[in-house]
Design a protein around this motif. Structure first.
Motif, mmCIF file in Angstrom:
data_model
loop_
_atom_site.group_PDB
_atom_site.id
_atom_site.type_symbol
_atom_site.label_atom_id
_atom_site.label_comp_id
_atom_site.label_asym_id
_atom_site.label_seq_id
_atom_site.Cartn_x
_atom_site.Cartn_y
_atom_site.Cartn_z
ATOM 1 N N UNK A 99 -1.394 41.079 89.158
ATOM 2 C CA UNK A 99 -1.117 41.390 90.558
ATOM 3 C C UNK A 99 -1.680 40.301 91.461
ATOM 4 N N UNK A 100 -0.882 39.954 92.471
ATOM 5 C CA UNK A 100 -1.309 38.998 93.484
ATOM 6 C C UNK A 100 -0.369 39.098 94.663
ATOM 7 N N UNK A 101 -0.826 38.746 95.849
ATOM 8 C CA UNK A 101 0.054 38.782 97.021
ATOM 9 C C UNK A 101 1.219 37.802 96.859
ATOM 10 N N UNK A 102 2.379 38.187 97.390
ATOM 11 C CA UNK A 102 3.513 37.276 97.467
ATOM 12 C C UNK A 102 4.593 37.455 96.428
ATOM 13 N N UNK A 103 4.384 38.275 95.421
ATOM 14 C CA UNK A 103 5.391 38.413 94.366
ATOM 15 C C UNK A 103 6.697 38.969 94.943
ATOM 16 N N UNK A 126 -0.444 48.736 87.332
ATOM 17 C CA UNK A 126 -1.024 49.349 86.138
ATOM 18 C C UNK A 126 -2.186 48.480 85.677
ATOM 19 N N UNK A 127 -2.860 48.913 84.659
ATOM 20 C CA UNK A 127 -3.973 48.136 84.102
ATOM 21 C C UNK A 127 -3.526 47.428 82.835
ATOM 22 N N UNK A 128 -3.943 46.185 82.708
ATOM 23 C CA UNK A 128 -3.655 45.436 81.487
ATOM 24 C C UNK A 128 -4.371 46.107 80.320
ATOM 25 N N UNK A 129 -3.724 46.213 79.164
ATOM 26 C CA UNK A 129 -4.297 46.952 78.039
ATOM 27 C C UNK A 129 -5.681 46.485 77.592
ATOM 28 N N UNK A 130 -5.890 45.201 77.470
ATOM 29 C CA UNK A 130 -7.154 44.713 76.931
ATOM 30 C C UNK A 130 -8.204 44.458 78.016
ATOM 31 N N UNK A 134 -5.500 44.274 87.007
ATOM 32 C CA UNK A 134 -4.348 44.884 87.676
ATOM 33 C C UNK A 134 -3.074 44.111 87.340
ATOM 34 N N UNK A 135 -2.066 44.838 86.834
ATOM 35 C CA UNK A 135 -0.754 44.258 86.545
ATOM 36 C C UNK A 135 0.259 44.811 87.537
ATOM 37 N N UNK A 136 1.046 43.901 88.092
ATOM 38 C CA UNK A 136 2.150 44.298 88.964
ATOM 39 C C UNK A 136 3.395 44.397 88.102
#
Length: 171
Positions: A99-103, A126-130, A134-136
């Protein structure tokens, strides 16, 4: 003759909210055709398309707008018939990355440059498994106009994916 209305609503989430809206539509001889609704940060938001006899349009509109005193924000617009002509080709995008601004801004800009119309989009974090980072993730359905250069779009999205370190799958 039936008229098509599209209305949006937003308010604090609570049990019975959808039933309240559906009751009002049914009380005015309306037919609920399609909708999208979701809960975000304690708020419940949605958009719905209904048909209603022409004689009931004003009464239904007033009844829905009266929900403002119950804490709902309602906006009502007349529905429009689909444009005649060639049906645009649909494309789908799946976006996944840290996750990051601008996607959303960069991807939607690339679509606009090709005159591609977003018809549906859903996104979440969501959360990255390992790592737990934060995952967008987003799913986009869009209409490509006649003559749209698919290869150029794919190249543009590949550039964005590389710059933002995300995966963008176009199909």
């Amino acid at each position: 003759m039936n008229n098509s209305l599209v209305f949006t609503f937003l308010g604090l989430d609570r049990p019975g909210l959808v039933e309240r809206l559906a009751d009002i539509v049914a009380d005015h001889q309306g037919n609920w055709l399609e909708s999208r609704m979701t809960q975000l940060a304690g708020q419940f938001a949605g958009i719905a398309r209904v048909t209603v006899p022409a004689s009931e349009v004003d009464e239904l509109s007033n009844a829905l707008l009266s929900l403002n005193i119950e804490g709902l924000t309602i906006n009502i617009q007349p529905g429009q018939a689909p444009a005649a002509g060639a049906k645009p080709k649909l494309c789908k995008l799946h976006i996944l990355g840290n996750d990051r601004p601008g996607i959303v801004r960069e991807v939607s800009r690339a679509l606009k440059q090709q005159q591609i119309n977003v018809v549906e989009m859903s996104s979440n974090i969501t959360s990255a498994p390992m790592s737990g980072d934060a995952l967008f993730e987003a799913h986009v359905s869009a209409e490509m106009p006649q003559g749209c250069n698919f290869d150029e779009l794919e190249e543009s999205l590949d550039t964005i994916a590389e710059q933002l370190s995300v995966d963008i799958v176009l199909s």
